[in-house]
Every structure is written in structure tokens, then in C-alpha cells.
Design a protein around this motif. Structure first.
Motif, PDB file in Angstrom:
ATOM      1  N   THR A 241      -2.256  14.674 -16.361  1.00 47.60           N
ATOM      2  CA  THR A 241      -2.251  13.294 -16.072  1.00 47.60           C
ATOM      3  C   THR A 241      -1.752  12.513 -17.419  1.00 47.60           C
ATOM      4  OG1 THR A 241      -4.362  13.029 -16.677  1.00 47.60           O
ATOM      5  CG2 THR A 241      -3.944  13.287 -14.071  1.00 47.60           C
ATOM      6  N   ASP A 245       2.433  11.299 -17.849  1.00 48.52           N
ATOM      7  CA  ASP A 245       2.536   9.726 -17.822  1.00 48.52           C
ATOM      8  C   ASP A 245       3.319   9.718 -19.139  1.00 48.52           C
ATOM      9  OD1 ASP A 245       2.186   7.000 -17.748  1.00 48.52           O
ATOM     10  OD2 ASP A 245       0.134   7.014 -18.850  1.00 48.52           O
ATOM     11  N   LYS A 251       2.976   9.028 -12.832  1.00 42.07           N
ATOM     12  CA  LYS A 251       1.527   8.917 -12.596  1.00 42.07           C
ATOM     13  C   LYS A 251       1.243   9.326 -11.108  1.00 42.07           C
ATOM     14  CE  LYS A 251       0.485   5.289 -15.901  1.00 42.07           C
ATOM     15  NZ  LYS A 251      -0.309   3.812 -16.000  1.00 42.07           N
TER      16      LYS A 251
END
Length: 305
Positions: A241, A245, A251
Motif C-alpha cells: 500500500t 502509492d 491505491k
């Protein structure tokens, strides 16, 4: 030493190659010492921190498990076993492997030269490879419990039912052989036109976990109980994550992965998980170095032939 020395290390399996006096590998510092921290088996209760060279025996009579990891706790593989130890409440001593060792002392413990590794101080058992370490600890905790009851579906992070145990192992196999390669291949891809294809592969791998949460009824991957399936993926999902990103602008969408995002939020709040969780800044600092040298991640980066 050239930064390209990083390519001689297999990412957080985690290889510790010898013969280099001092080298920083993506935040993993191999310097002139090792450290130990003891735990009574309660989350966050550090008894003592000692530092010393080889031959310094810091074990006390309460220590059941010696847990070998990299300095700073940045290895996601070792994080799995750290979570398991805390979740099970086993008394353990953390030994940070942070030195080049001319006597190859660590290879006497783990001939593969990787972390995590475990030593049972009572019977001398030595275990390595994170998934094997975690199942070993689960079995050990069950054996140590006085008059264990098999009334529930789970016992010490593992299902009781053979079919459910196999199901958990298949989830873990999916993480290792499908999700992780998709994750690191996308992260390290330098052809922007290929990103769309790689994102699709990643989301197909993530959908398998989303579907498991739906099929099992959640909130955890195997249903209502936190298990080794959750432990196995958590450190990697955290890094996924943050890094995707930061480097790819990607995302996970609430629309496609509502259960998976809720699962991550619930798991992240567990007291056993918090100590091994790293901040965004810490993870980016490490991965900046991996990106710079086009790291292979032990074969998980399929851009590297």
C-alpha cells in the motif's frame, strides 16, 4: 563498497552474506554488534536490552525461544514470526543479526544465512523460513498449553480441521507465488506502458484475498479468527500500500476491495501487529535504495531475467 553490493543479498528471505566488514543494505545495517531484547510473552513488555559481541550469553531461565532477525526489524519475513510470537504470548529473546561474522556463527544456526530463525532453548530445536517458523510456534504453543481444549475451530492461530489447514496453506502459497511477484514486478517496472497490464495482474491476485474474505465471512482471511493466513500477508500488504502509492500512484479502491481494506485496518490495530509495523517514511527510505539499484527481490521482480 558500491551500492550494487545490494544485489548480492536476497531480499528479506533475508540472506546475510559474510565477508563484508560493514555495509548498509536498504536500511539493514550489518555492523560490529548484535543486540538482544527479551520478552516475557506479553505484547510490548521488553525486559532487558543487552549488547555484546559473539560469545556473550544473555539467556535467562525464562527464555524459551531465541528469535533471530535483522537490525531495525525491517524484514517483512521476520515480521511474520515477530507477530506470531507476540500473538501466541511465548517468552522469547530477540537477537538482531547486525554484524559480519568471521566465524560464520549465524550459518551454524541457519545454513541458508537468512532470517528469521528460531532456536528453542529447552530442546535445542532450530527452525528457519518464516512460514515454517510460524507453524512451528503454533504447534509449540498448543503442546505447551495444559490440557488444551479442541472445542473451537481454531487453536493457536491454526485451524483444527485438516481441510481448513490446507485452505490456510493455499492462501499463503498464493501470497508467496502470485501476489508477491505481481507486487514487486509492478513496483520495479520502468516501462510505463506496461503498468496497466501489471496492475491488472496485481488486482487479480488481490481479488483472490478479497474473495476469501467474502467466502469465509470475515473479518479475517479464514473467517472470524485471526490466523497465520493474516500473519503471512500483513507485512507485505503494508509495504504494498505504501510503495505502490508512492512510486506508482496506485491505491486500492474501496469499490473493488472493501473487505480487504477493512481487513487491513482491523489487523493493523492488533497489539501483536503494531511493534513490527513500520512508518511510511521508514519504508520509503528502504525502498528508495532498492529502486536505485533495480533490485531483484530474490526473484520476485519478474522484470529481471
Amino acid at each position: 563498497r558500491s551500492p550494487m553490493m545490494i544485489s548480492n543479498y536476497t531480499f528479506c528471505g533475508c540472506f546475510i552474506l559474510l565477508g563484508i566488514a560493514t555495509v548498509s543494505v536498504s536500511g539493514f545495517q550489518f555492523g560490529p554488534s548484535k543486540a538482544t531484547t527479551r520478552h516475557r510473552g506479553h505484547v510490548g513488555k521488553n525486559l532487558l536490552i543487552l549488547r555484546g559481541g559473539d560469545g556473550v550469553d544473555t539467556q535467562d531461565e525464562e527464555t524459551l525461544i531465541k528469535f533471530y532477525t535483522l537490525k531495525g526489524g525491517m524484514c517483512p519475513y521476520a515480521a511474520r514470526t515477530w507477530i506470531t510470537l507476540l500473538e501466541l504470548g511465548l517468552p522469547f529473546e530477540t537477537i538482531e543479526v547486525s554484524r559480519e561474522d568471521k566465524d560464520d556463527w549465524y550459518l551454524d544456526i541457519n545454513p541458508r544465512g537468512k532470517v528469521p530463525a528460531l532456536v528453542n532453548t529447552k530442546d535445542g530445536s532450530v527452525v528457519y523460513e518464516s512460514a515454517i517458523c510460524d507453524e512451528y510456534l503454533s504447534d509449540l504453543a498448543r503442546d505447551l498449553e495444559d490440557g488444551p481444549s479442541i472445542g473451537g475451530a481454531y487453536l493457536k492461530l491454526m485451524p483444527v480441521n485438516p481441510a481448513e489447514r490446507a485452505s490456510l496453506r493455499l492462501l499463503n502459497d498464493h501470497v508467496d507465488n502470485t501476489l508477491s511477484p505481481a507486487q514487486f514486478t509492478l513496483l520495479m517496472n520502468k516501462d510505463e506502458e506496461k503498468d496497466i497490464e501489471l496492475i491488472q495482474k496485481l488486482e487479480e491476485a488481490l481479488a483472490f484475498l478479497e474473495e476469501s474474505l467474502v467466502a469465509k465471512g470475515g473479518p479475517y482471511l479464514m473467517g472470524k479468527d485471526f490466523s497465520l493466513a493474516d500473519v503471512h500477508v500483513l507485512p507485505f500488504f503494508l509495504r504494498l500500500t505504501i510503495t505502490l502509492d508512492h512510486y506508482k500512484g496506485y491505491k486500492l479502491s474501496e469499490e473493488n476491495f472493501p473487505n480487504l481494506l477493512r481487513w487491513f485496518d482491523i489487523c493493523s490495530k492488533r497489539e501483536s501487529v503494531k511493534p513490527s509495523a513500520k512508518s511510511r517514511e521508514e519504508i520509503i527510505e528502504v525502498y528508495d535504495r532498492f529502486i536505485k539499484v533495480d533490485y531483484a527481490f530474490g526473484g520476485l521482480n519478474k522484470n529481471k531475467k
